[in-house]
Design a protein around this motif. Structure first.
Motif, PDB file in Angstrom:
ATOM      1  N   ASN A 349       0.823  -1.211   0.000  1.00  0.00           N
ATOM      2  CA  ASN A 349       0.000   0.000   0.000  1.00  0.00           C
ATOM      3  C   ASN A 349       0.855   1.258   0.000  1.00  0.00           C
ATOM      4  O   ASN A 349       0.342   2.348   0.221  1.00  0.00           O
ATOM      5  N   GLU A 350       2.148   1.076  -0.228  1.00  0.00           N
ATOM      6  CA  GLU A 350       3.053   2.225  -0.280  1.00  0.00           C
ATOM      7  C   GLU A 350       3.852   2.181  -1.577  1.00  0.00           C
ATOM      8  O   GLU A 350       4.444   1.160  -1.923  1.00  0.00           O
ATOM      9  N   VAL A 351       3.865   3.310  -2.270  1.00  0.00           N
ATOM     10  CA  VAL A 351       4.562   3.424  -3.554  1.00  0.00           C
ATOM     11  C   VAL A 351       5.697   4.425  -3.395  1.00  0.00           C
ATOM     12  O   VAL A 351       5.473   5.567  -2.985  1.00  0.00           O
ATOM     13  N   VAL A 352       6.926   4.005  -3.707  1.00  0.00           N
ATOM     14  CA  VAL A 352       8.072   4.906  -3.566  1.00  0.00           C
ATOM     15  C   VAL A 352       8.514   5.483  -4.897  1.00  0.00           C
ATOM     16  O   VAL A 352       9.322   6.409  -4.942  1.00  0.00           O
ATOM     17  N   GLN A 478      13.619   4.313   1.013  1.00  0.00           N
ATOM     18  CA  GLN A 478      12.768   5.452   0.722  1.00  0.00           C
ATOM     19  C   GLN A 478      13.467   6.352  -0.297  1.00  0.00           C
ATOM     20  O   GLN A 478      14.643   6.171  -0.604  1.00  0.00           O
ATOM     21  N   ARG A 479      12.724   7.323  -0.815  1.00  0.00           N
ATOM     22  CA  ARG A 479      13.272   8.235  -1.820  1.00  0.00           C
ATOM     23  C   ARG A 479      14.220   9.250  -1.169  1.00  0.00           C
ATOM     24  O   ARG A 479      14.216   9.471   0.042  1.00  0.00           O
ATOM     25  N   LEU A 480      15.006   9.912  -2.013  1.00  0.00           N
ATOM     26  CA  LEU A 480      16.003  10.874  -1.529  1.00  0.00           C
ATOM     27  C   LEU A 480      15.380  12.026  -0.743  1.00  0.00           C
ATOM     28  O   LEU A 480      15.992  12.563   0.180  1.00  0.00           O
ATOM     29  N   HIS A 481      14.174  12.420  -1.114  1.00  0.00           N
ATOM     30  CA  HIS A 481      13.571  13.577  -0.463  1.00  0.00           C
ATOM     31  C   HIS A 481      13.242  13.322   1.016  1.00  0.00           C
ATOM     32  O   HIS A 481      12.899  14.257   1.739  1.00  0.00           O
ATOM     33  N   THR A 482      13.353  12.074   1.475  1.00  0.00           N
ATOM     34  CA  THR A 482      13.067  11.773   2.882  1.00  0.00           C
ATOM     35  C   THR A 482      14.270  12.016   3.784  1.00  0.00           C
ATOM     36  O   THR A 482      14.150  11.909   5.014  1.00  0.00           O
ATOM     37  N   LEU A 483      15.424  12.346   3.211  1.00  0.00           N
ATOM     38  CA  LEU A 483      16.622  12.578   4.015  1.00  0.00           C
ATOM     39  C   LEU A 483      16.448  13.796   4.907  1.00  0.00           C
ATOM     40  O   LEU A 483      15.793  14.773   4.545  1.00  0.00           O
ATOM     41  N   GLU A 484      17.079  13.734   6.086  1.00  0.00           N
ATOM     42  CA  GLU A 484      16.910  14.784   7.080  1.00  0.00           C
ATOM     43  C   GLU A 484      18.052  15.788   7.113  1.00  0.00           C
ATOM     44  O   GLU A 484      17.909  16.874   7.664  1.00  0.00           O
ATOM     45  N   VAL A 521      17.080   5.239  -0.012  1.00  0.00           N
ATOM     46  CA  VAL A 521      17.698   5.500   1.285  1.00  0.00           C
ATOM     47  C   VAL A 521      17.325   4.354   2.220  1.00  0.00           C
ATOM     48  O   VAL A 521      16.144   4.090   2.468  1.00  0.00           O
ATOM     49  N   VAL A 522      18.344   3.655   2.720  1.00  0.00           N
ATOM     50  CA  VAL A 522      18.145   2.520   3.621  1.00  0.00           C
ATOM     51  C   VAL A 522      18.668   2.895   4.998  1.00  0.00           C
ATOM     52  O   VAL A 522      19.785   3.392   5.145  1.00  0.00           O
ATOM     53  N   LYS A 523      17.867   2.687   6.027  1.00  0.00           N
ATOM     54  CA  LYS A 523      18.272   2.996   7.394  1.00  0.00           C
ATOM     55  C   LYS A 523      18.859   1.749   8.052  1.00  0.00           C
ATOM     56  O   LYS A 523      18.180   0.727   8.193  1.00  0.00           O
ATOM     57  N   LEU A 524      20.121   1.832   8.464  1.00  0.00           N
ATOM     58  CA  LEU A 524      20.793   0.728   9.146  1.00  0.00           C
ATOM     59  C   LEU A 524      21.325   1.238  10.476  1.00  0.00           C
ATOM     60  O   LEU A 524      22.232   2.081  10.509  1.00  0.00           O
ATOM     61  N   LEU A 531      21.411   3.038  -1.531  1.00  0.00           N
ATOM     62  CA  LEU A 531      21.309   1.804  -2.310  1.00  0.00           C
ATOM     63  C   LEU A 531      21.055   2.157  -3.770  1.00  0.00           C
ATOM     64  O   LEU A 531      20.098   2.868  -4.088  1.00  0.00           O
ATOM     65  N   LEU A 532      21.905   1.672  -4.657  1.00  0.00           N
ATOM     66  CA  LEU A 532      21.749   1.887  -6.099  1.00  0.00           C
ATOM     67  C   LEU A 532      20.830   0.821  -6.668  1.00  0.00           C
ATOM     68  O   LEU A 532      21.051  -0.373  -6.471  1.00  0.00           O
ATOM     69  N   ILE A 533      19.777   1.250  -7.383  1.00  0.00           N
ATOM     70  CA  ILE A 533      18.816   0.310  -7.961  1.00  0.00           C
ATOM     71  C   ILE A 533      18.624   0.605  -9.440  1.00  0.00           C
ATOM     72  O   ILE A 533      19.231   1.517  -9.986  1.00  0.00           O
ATOM     73  N   ASP A 534      17.754  -0.161 -10.070  1.00  0.00           N
ATOM     74  CA  ASP A 534      17.327   0.038 -11.453  1.00  0.00           C
ATOM     75  C   ASP A 534      18.487  -0.108 -12.434  1.00  0.00           C
ATOM     76  O   ASP A 534      19.128   0.866 -12.842  1.00  0.00           O
ATOM     77  N   PHE A 535      18.699  -1.348 -12.877  1.00  0.00           N
ATOM     78  CA  PHE A 535      19.763  -1.654 -13.830  1.00  0.00           C
ATOM     79  C   PHE A 535      19.203  -1.927 -15.229  1.00  0.00           C
ATOM     80  O   PHE A 535      19.802  -2.663 -16.009  1.00  0.00           O
ATOM     81  N   ASP A 536      18.057  -1.311 -15.532  1.00  0.00           N
ATOM     82  CA  ASP A 536      17.451  -1.494 -16.851  1.00  0.00           C
ATOM     83  C   ASP A 536      18.338  -0.985 -17.968  1.00  0.00           C
ATOM     84  O   ASP A 536      18.346  -1.538 -19.080  1.00  0.00           O
TER      85      ASP A 536
END
Length: 792
Positions: A349-352, A478-484, A521-524, A531-536
């Protein structure tokens, strides 16, 4: 300066010029029912609708039915419909005679008086005919608003004819849905991201579902199609670009939209338009003042009421579960080697990431879990699902650019080479493959050939063959805009490039599409990591040496390298991806990062030089980037000077975060374009071609090397024609040296930002400037250690 709305309109005009195919009636076949019984039902409904319409289209004084009651009250409307010549907004929406259909059982409907029903249906249909008569007989149109009533009456009329057949034959008729107009015309949908108003929205109601509630501004996520109306006949050149803009918003709002439909109605001419990934195809104009045109328009809506979900653009593998208030999505596993293998079901139910472009891959990312949630219980995501339409070869064995294969290679290779102390985050695939869906008890692969099946477009342009691919990854982000904070931002972008370096070094895979959409953005342990994604768009360099090509310019406009934008023959390398990261940092810093900085909206960039990075034509973007990155001073004057500052800051120059970002992009720019390391000469510097003087400089090397720079046979004119050197081409030759400097720089800033996250105190300018220097010293120590190991 142009507003964001004007820029978007210009973009749609440009897309219309590049992607539109006119006068192709074969797209009308795309929604023809697949089963013979359903084709028979469609023909019966169309015949009855056409015959009733033609018999009652004559003026009241000459037709058989001389009296007719006023139209029934329309659900959500404003009472009886006004005349089309005076109405500025029609009381439209699903007719009240249809609104209770989903709430009634077949026994209840059969218990109603059949004769009364037939009389009521005829009266309602005649009322709609009265509403659209002037339009259908060719009466001149004065106002665009005067078209809304007749057009919506036409749609409602066909819906009544469809319902009448369903009432007669029941579920055996094979009718799936009713098509009806939204409750209001000329309105701004609730979920619109701009101020544009649509003329008419079309909705659909599955006959097994409850009737929808009335809405004054039906949102894009509930629309089946949009109608753009123009008074002047033949004004499609203006209507289609507007339709493009509305359809883009439908793609953005609807998670299960695989293709889209729309209408451009100019005067008395109707064109239906189908939107795919790479083109929009419209039919020949249907003239509704002729019986032939009216029948074609009726047949279209009848077919839409009967055809399969995928034929009207819906993805049958994604569905909303209202009881659980979440979506269900099917995910394939290509290791099964059998298309008939049942896919695994996930819930979200969440779209990033939304499909926010009209054409292209329509990439979406969902946060999901494979555990079906209980009613009333929160959904706790455990994976990220990426959904996209990508270029591919028809057969998986031939597809060397299959992202699923690349991610599995990354997982296996880095799992072997990367140690825990390296602290590198890389994408880890769970499963993935080509999407398929069930049709007539058989599973078929979803691709563009299936999308265009029935038209003459199915086998055309094999270079633009796309498959529907879905991939499940284990990291949640999460997306970059969520960074604090800026510290988090620097950590994330450095993480991404450290991952990029490892993937290229160990897997020989080049990403080629560094952008804000392709970073999570991954919180650890409370620390923000990237995290780099999308290798299309990625290529496996160990395979691509064979020289295969991709029929697209890869990347996202504001972040594409100059070399990539130029579509030159210069080899694409790691340097292009670092250049993309430079643009991404500049773009983000201008918009504002974290909660402590002022934030700009996209429209606020229009007055800044950086806005030129996204303005077509491509040549203008190349010129802007070449100028802005040409020198360190140009970068600081045109770009860094406009970086967002901290809230409450009176002097931007004393803002530590802003200074950190300025230092970051300045050093990165200098390493890329003005590298002074040993072995990298002045021929590698700058962003524009270098014209050599007539006297050969010493750094050109031997006489043979100088002569090789000249065209063969052109020695006689060498005195008159300067030798032109492309610095991008020369940098490729020194790529290993430059990349090593980039690794050192990124490593130094990464460690600095990681410490800052753990101990968030304002960074001094001196700390910022020494971060990269500390990394260089550490890198020298590592080189010494490597040399000792080699001696051992």
């Amino acid at each position: 300066m142009k507003t964001i709305g004007e820029e978007r309109r210009n973009e749609m005009v440009d897309l219309y010029g590049k992607h539109h195919v006119h006068d192709n009636d074969s797209i009308l076949n795309l929604t023809e029912p697949l089963k013979l019984t359903q084709q028979g039902t469609a023909l019966t409904i169309a015949d009855e609708a056409v015959n009733f319409l033609e018999a009652n289209l004559r003026p009241k004084s000459t037709r058989l039915e001389t009296t007719a009651p006023p139209p029934k009250q329309v659900k959500g409307g404003r009472g009886a419909k006004k005349s089309s010549s005076t109405s500025s907004s029609t009381a439209i929406g699903i007719p009240s005679e249809l609104s209770s259909l989903g709430d009634m059982t077949m026994d209840e409907k059969e218990a109603e008086d059949d004769d009364d029903d037939e009389d009521d249906d005829d009266s309602a249909r005649i009322a709609h005919i009265d509403e659209m008569r002037d339009w259908l007989v060719g009466k001149p149109l004065r106002l665009e608003s005067g078209m809304y009533g007749p057009i919506t009456a036409f749609v409602s009329y066909v819906a009544l004819c469809v319902q009448a057949q369903r009432d007669k034959a029941g579920s055996t008729a094979g009718i799936r849905r009713l098509i009806y107009p939204a409750d209001k015309a000329d309105y701004q949908p609730d979920d619109s991201d701009d101020k544009t108003r649509i003329d008419i929205g079309l909705c659909s109601m599955d006959l097994d579902d409850p009737a929808p509630t009335a809405s004054t501004r039906t949102p894009y996520h509930k629309l089946l199609a949009v109608i753009e109306a123009k008074v002047r006949s033949g004004n499609f050149k203006e209507a289609f670009p507007q339709l493009y803009g509305y359809t883009r918003q439908m793609y953005q709002a609807q998670h299960n939209l695989r293709s889209a439909w729309g209408f451009a109605i100019c005067g008395h001419e109707v064109c239906v338009c189908h939107f795919g990934n790479d083109k929009a195809v419209s039919s020949k104009p249907m003239d509704v003042t002729t019986p032939k045109g009216r029948r074609a328009f009726i047949e279209l809506f009848v077919n839409w009421s009967i055809c399969e979900d995928f034929q009207i653009g819906r993805d049958p593998t994604i569905g909303y579960l209202p009881d659980l208030d979440c979506w269900q999505i099917e995910c394939p596993d290509d290791t099964a080697h059998d298309i008939d293998t049942e896919p695994r079901r996930y819930y979200f139910n969440e779209v990033v990431c939304h499909a926010d472009h009209l054409f292209g891959r329509h990439t979406r990312c969902f946060l999901a879990t494979d555990t079906k949630p209980a009613v009333g219980s929160p959904l706790v995501p455990t994976v990220v699902i990426k959904d996209a339409w990508v270029f591919a070869k028809p057969y998986t064995g031939e597809d060397v650019r299959d992202e699923t294969k690349m991610l599995k290679k990354i997982r296996a290779t880095l799992g072997e080479h990367i140690k825990p102390e390296d602290d590198i985050i890389y994408p880890e695939i769970v499963m993935g493959g080509r999407v398929s869906f069930v049709l007539d008890h058989a599973r078929i692969e979803d691709n563009t050939k299936v999308m265009y099946q029935g038209s003459d477009l199915a086998d055309k342009d094999p270079d633009h063959f796309r498959v529907h691919r879905r991939i499940v990854m284990s990291q949640i982000g999460q997306r970059l805009h969520t960074l604090e904070s800026v510290d988090e931002f620097i950590t994330v972008v450095c993480d991404v490039m450290r991952c990029h370096n490892a993937i290229f070094e160990h897997c020989h895979i080049l990403h080629r599409d560094i952008s804000d959409n392709n970073i999570l953005v991954v919180k650890l342990g409370g620390i923000a990591r990237g995290l780099l994604i999308d290798f299309d768009c990625a290529i496996d360099m160990s395979i691509e040496k064979a020289g295969t090509t991709r029929p697209e310019m890869t990347g996202t406009l504001p972040f594409m390298s100059i070399n990539n934008l130029s579509e030159s023959n210069v080899k694409r390398t790691v340097l292009d991806d670092y250049e993309s990261m430079l643009y991404l940092v500049c773009w983000s810093a201008t918009l504002g990062i974290g909660s402590s900085q002022h934030h700009r909206e996209g429209k606020d960039l229009e007055k800044l030089p950086i806005a030129r990075w996204r303005k077509v034509p491509i040549g203008a973007i190349i010129e802007a980037k070449s100028t802005h990155l040409g020198t360190e001073n140009s970068l600081n004057t045109n770009i860094a000077a406009y970086f967002s500052s901290a809230k409450g800051s009176n002097d931007a120059n004393d803002d530590p975060d802003r200074n950190m970002l300025t230092s970051f992009v300045t050093i990165l720019r200098n390493i890329l374009f003005d590298n002074t390391s040993e072995g990298v000469g002045p021929e590698c510097r700058g962003t524009s071609d270098i014209e050599l003087p007539r006297v050969r400089p010493s750094w050109l090397g031997t006489g043979a090397e100088f002569l090789s720079a000249l065209d063969q046979g052109a020695l006689s004119s060498a005195r008159d024609k300067p030798v032109v050197i492309n610095p991008f081409e020369k940098r490729v030759e020194k790529c290993d040296i430059i990349v090593k400097d980039l690794h050192v720089f990124i490593g130094g800033f990464w460690k600095f930002a990681m410490k800052r996250q753990s101990n968030p105190k304002p960074a001094s300018q001196e700390q910022v400037e020494t971060a990269a220097e500390d990394a260089k010293e550490e890198d020298k120590d590592e080189d010494k250690d490597d040399a000792v190991e080699d001696d051992d």
